[in-house]
Write an enzyme that holds these catalytic residues in place. Structure first.
Site, PDB file in Angstrom:
ATOM      1  N   TYR A   1       0.866  -1.185   0.000  1.00 29.96           N
ATOM      2  CA  TYR A   1       0.000   0.000   0.000  1.00 29.96           C
ATOM      3  C   TYR A   1       0.895   1.225   0.000  1.00 29.96           C
ATOM      4  O   TYR A   1       1.390   1.666   1.031  1.00 29.96           O
ATOM      5  CB  TYR A   1      -0.913   0.034   1.231  1.00 29.96           C
ATOM      6  CG  TYR A   1      -2.044  -0.972   1.228  1.00 29.96           C
ATOM      7  CD1 TYR A   1      -2.387  -1.677   0.076  1.00 29.96           C
ATOM      8  CD2 TYR A   1      -2.788  -1.212   2.374  1.00 29.96           C
ATOM      9  CE1 TYR A   1      -3.417  -2.596   0.072  1.00 29.96           C
ATOM     10  CE2 TYR A   1      -3.831  -2.131   2.385  1.00 29.96           C
ATOM     11  CZ  TYR A   1      -4.133  -2.817   1.231  1.00 29.96           C
ATOM     12  OH  TYR A   1      -5.160  -3.729   1.232  1.00 29.96           O
TER      13      TYR A   1
ATOM     14  N   PHE B   1     -14.259  -2.926   0.810  1.00 28.25           N
ATOM     15  CA  PHE B   1     -15.217  -2.228  -0.065  1.00 28.25           C
ATOM     16  C   PHE B   1     -16.610  -2.147   0.554  1.00 28.25           C
ATOM     17  O   PHE B   1     -17.609  -2.033  -0.163  1.00 28.25           O
ATOM     18  CB  PHE B   1     -15.307  -2.871  -1.467  1.00 28.25           C
ATOM     19  CG  PHE B   1     -14.032  -2.870  -2.259  1.00 28.25           C
ATOM     20  CD1 PHE B   1     -13.019  -1.964  -1.979  1.00 28.25           C
ATOM     21  CD2 PHE B   1     -13.826  -3.764  -3.309  1.00 28.25           C
ATOM     22  CE1 PHE B   1     -11.838  -1.952  -2.730  1.00 28.25           C
ATOM     23  CE2 PHE B   1     -12.661  -3.758  -4.059  1.00 28.25           C
ATOM     24  CZ  PHE B   1     -11.669  -2.850  -3.760  1.00 28.25           C
TER      25      PHE B   1
ATOM     26  N   GLY C   1     -18.301  -0.345  -2.158  1.00 28.15           N
ATOM     27  CA  GLY C   1     -19.075  -1.293  -2.961  1.00 28.15           C
ATOM     28  C   GLY C   1     -18.471  -1.482  -4.336  1.00 28.15           C
ATOM     29  O   GLY C   1     -17.264  -1.307  -4.537  1.00 28.15           O
TER      30      GLY C   1
HETATM   31  N1  LIG Z   1      -7.440  -7.756   0.629  1.00 23.95           N
HETATM   32  C1  LIG Z   1      -7.593  -6.953  -0.401  1.00 23.95           C
HETATM   33  O1  LIG Z   1      -7.407  -7.343  -1.539  1.00 23.95           O
HETATM   34  C2  LIG Z   1      -8.034  -5.529  -0.184  1.00 23.95           C
HETATM   35  C3  LIG Z   1      -8.422  -4.755  -1.294  1.00 23.95           C
HETATM   36  C4  LIG Z   1      -8.838  -3.451  -1.062  1.00 23.95           C
HETATM   37  C5  LIG Z   1      -8.850  -2.944   0.222  1.00 23.95           C
HETATM   38  N2  LIG Z   1      -8.452  -3.709   1.281  1.00 23.95           N
HETATM   39  C6  LIG Z   1      -8.473  -3.181   2.657  1.00 23.95           C
HETATM   40  O2  LIG Z   1      -9.796  -2.804   2.951  1.00 23.95           O
HETATM   41  C7  LIG Z   1      -9.830  -1.442   3.391  1.00 23.95           C
HETATM   42  C8  LIG Z   1     -11.134  -0.813   2.961  1.00 23.95           C
HETATM   43  O3  LIG Z   1     -11.172  -0.728   1.544  1.00 23.95           O
HETATM   44  P1  LIG Z   1     -11.360   0.669   0.790  1.00 23.95           P
HETATM   45  O4  LIG Z   1     -10.743   1.742   1.615  1.00 23.95           O
HETATM   46  O5  LIG Z   1     -10.911   0.536  -0.606  1.00 23.95           O
HETATM   47  O6  LIG Z   1     -12.943   0.766   0.690  1.00 23.95           O
HETATM   48  P2  LIG Z   1     -14.088   1.266   1.706  1.00 23.95           P
HETATM   49  O7  LIG Z   1     -13.615   1.249   3.098  1.00 23.95           O
HETATM   50  O8  LIG Z   1     -15.316   0.537   1.356  1.00 23.95           O
HETATM   51  O9  LIG Z   1     -14.329   2.755   1.186  1.00 23.95           O
HETATM   52  C9  LIG Z   1     -13.369   3.711   1.223  1.00 23.95           C
HETATM   53  C10 LIG Z   1     -13.920   4.916   0.486  1.00 23.95           C
HETATM   54  O10 LIG Z   1     -15.026   5.434   1.181  1.00 23.95           O
HETATM   55  C11 LIG Z   1     -14.773   6.789   1.580  1.00 23.95           C
HETATM   56  N3  LIG Z   1     -15.321   6.886   2.925  1.00 23.95           N
HETATM   57  C12 LIG Z   1     -14.985   6.183   4.027  1.00 23.95           C
HETATM   58  N4  LIG Z   1     -15.750   6.543   5.073  1.00 23.95           N
HETATM   59  C13 LIG Z   1     -16.582   7.499   4.622  1.00 23.95           C
HETATM   60  C14 LIG Z   1     -17.598   8.278   5.215  1.00 23.95           C
HETATM   61  N5  LIG Z   1     -17.928   8.099   6.508  1.00 23.95           N
HETATM   62  N6  LIG Z   1     -18.271   9.199   4.461  1.00 23.95           N
HETATM   63  C15 LIG Z   1     -17.951   9.363   3.150  1.00 23.95           C
HETATM   64  N7  LIG Z   1     -17.004   8.653   2.521  1.00 23.95           N
HETATM   65  C16 LIG Z   1     -16.315   7.736   3.247  1.00 23.95           C
HETATM   66  C17 LIG Z   1     -13.292   6.981   1.506  1.00 23.95           C
HETATM   67  O11 LIG Z   1     -12.938   8.303   1.147  1.00 23.95           O
HETATM   68  P3  LIG Z   1     -12.356   9.348   2.241  1.00 23.95           P
HETATM   69  O12 LIG Z   1     -10.905   9.027   2.405  1.00 23.95           O
HETATM   70  O13 LIG Z   1     -12.630  10.666   1.606  1.00 23.95           O
HETATM   71  O14 LIG Z   1     -13.151   9.147   3.506  1.00 23.95           O
HETATM   72  C18 LIG Z   1     -12.930   6.024   0.368  1.00 23.95           C
HETATM   73  O15 LIG Z   1     -13.162   6.665  -0.891  1.00 23.95           O
HETATM   74  C19 LIG Z   1      -8.585  -0.815   2.754  1.00 23.95           C
HETATM   75  O16 LIG Z   1      -8.177   0.346   3.425  1.00 23.95           O
HETATM   76  C20 LIG Z   1      -7.594  -1.946   2.852  1.00 23.95           C
HETATM   77  O17 LIG Z   1      -7.007  -1.955   4.152  1.00 23.95           O
HETATM   78  C21 LIG Z   1      -8.066  -5.003   1.087  1.00 23.95           C
END
Ligand SMILES: NC(=O)c1ccc[n+]([C@@H]2O[C@H](COP(=O)([O-])OP(=O)(O)OC[C@H]3O[C@@H](n4cnc5c(N)ncnc54)[C@H](OP(=O)(O)O)[C@@H]3O)[C@@H](O)[C@H]2O)c1
Length: 300
Positions: free
Chosen positions: A61, A220, A224
């Site tokens: 990351y 996600f 989503g």
């Molecule tokens: N194992 C794997 O293959 C894999 C793949 C992807 C991710 N991950 C892990 O899963 C975690 C979560 O995934 P993700 O960050 O891609 O997706 P997520 O948590 O579903 O969504 C993150 C997105 O939502 C926004 N967000 C978060 N809280 C919010 C709120 N309260 N109001 C408005 N917008 C909000 C964030 O933007 P802002 O920064 O503007 O809040 C960002 O654009 C990652 O950080 C990583 O650690 C693992």
């Protein structure tokens, strides 16, 4: 609904091996692309202050192409930020990392497949995080593989666990056949796959993990399918109608719905924004009614 008086304990707890963690965790991937350094450190410290004790990361990351906030800059690693913000670590914070994906300098992705490659990735995580042992390592599958290859790679990590370099093992981006193969080699404490109200291809695996006592850790949850499509976050759908009626946000409803899929489901929403973090943590106290759950369920 914010986290002024609500901390991560509101979401309840789950046992990962010999550790108990709160079901409201934090994902660090996005800290490398959007937030400035000080803000990223602030978000991480605030998460722990709010009782978050399960932080997801990976040595891969980092800000792609050295682009930060749309401007060329130095490459920033989530693991380095975690070390800066939280080191020396408090015993109660569990840091989960993952190995497998191997980013190329040209922007493409390879995959660590041999024991030596996986060991180098484990060593990189140890040195970036500044720890002698990693709390939890997920084997992240990139390209489709069968049970034998799964067992080989998981076996390489199990050896490092036996050496004391890793405490617990999990899997990511897998199907039940990979879980079967890995469980024949060593205990699997969690499975981390994409899952959300509108991203349901792993529904059956989520339930299967519950039956086996394995944590299911969706990513996600908020983004989503938009994340996979590279699009922005939507503000439509049942979760937003329910949110308006309950005085919360649709993102909070998405998190609450996910937490209510099973006691073994641990969320790791990612954000580079303190206010979003506080909102997400507060969602741990939100309980949807049966009718609301059913309404959101129709998104599938
Ligand atoms: N194992 C794997 O293959 C894999 C793949 C992807 C991710 N991950 C892990 O899963 C975690 C979560 O995934 P993700 O960050 O891609 O997706 P997520 O948590 O579903 O969504 C993150 C997105 O939502 C926004 N967000 C978060 N809280 C919010 C709120 N309260 N109001 C408005 N917008 C909000 C964030 O933007 P802002 O920064 O503007 O809040 C960002 O654009 C990652 O950080 C990583 O650690 C693992």
């Amino acid at each position: 609904m914010t986290a002024e008086r609500i901390d991560a304990s509101a979401a309840g707890e789950w046992r990962l091996g010999d550790r108990v963690v709160r079901r409201m965790g934090f994902g660090s991937m996005r800290l490398t692309v959007r937030a400035d350094r000080e803000r990223a450190v602030e978000v991480l410290r605030r998460a722990v202050e709010l009782g978050v004790d399960h932080i997801d990361t990976a040595a891969f990351y980092f800000s792609p192409g050295g682009i930060l906030d749309g401007q060329p800059g130095t490459v920033r690693y989530a693991t380095d930020l975690i070390r800066e913000a939280l080191g020396p670590y408090r015993r109660e914070v569990l840091i989960a990392t993952k190995v497998g994906p191997d980013p190329h300098p040209d922007g493409g992705w390879g995959e660590a497949v041999t024991a030596a490659q996986l060991r180098r990735q484990v060593e990189e995580n140890l040195s970036r995080l500044g720890v002698e042992a990693l709390d939890l390592v997920n084997l992240r599958i990139v390209r489709p593989i069968g049970p034998e290859e799964t067992a080989e790679r998981f076996g390489a990590l199990a050896e490092m666990r036996a050496e004391g370099l890793i405490r617990h093992l999990g899997l990511s981006n897998v199907g039940v056949e990979h879980v079967d193969a890995a469980q024949r080699v060593a205990p699997v404490v969690c499975v981390q796959n994409a899952h959300a109200v509108d991203l349901r291809r792993h529904d059956a695996l989520l339930r299967e993990c519950g039956e086996r006592g394995i944590a299911f850790v969706p990513f996600f949850t908020i983004a989503g399918p938009a994340r996979e499509a590279g699009a922005g976050l939507g503000t439509d759908g049942a979760e937003w109608r329910i949110a308006a009626a309950r005085g919360v946000t649709g993102h909070q409803v998405r998190l609450a719905w996910t937490l209510q899929q099973g006691e073994h489901v641990l969320v790791i929403p990612g954000t580079g924004d303190v206010a979003h973090l506080e909102e997400n943590v507060a969602a741990g106290a939100l309980r949807l009614t049966e009718d609301e759950l059913a309404e959101v369920d129709q998104r599938r």
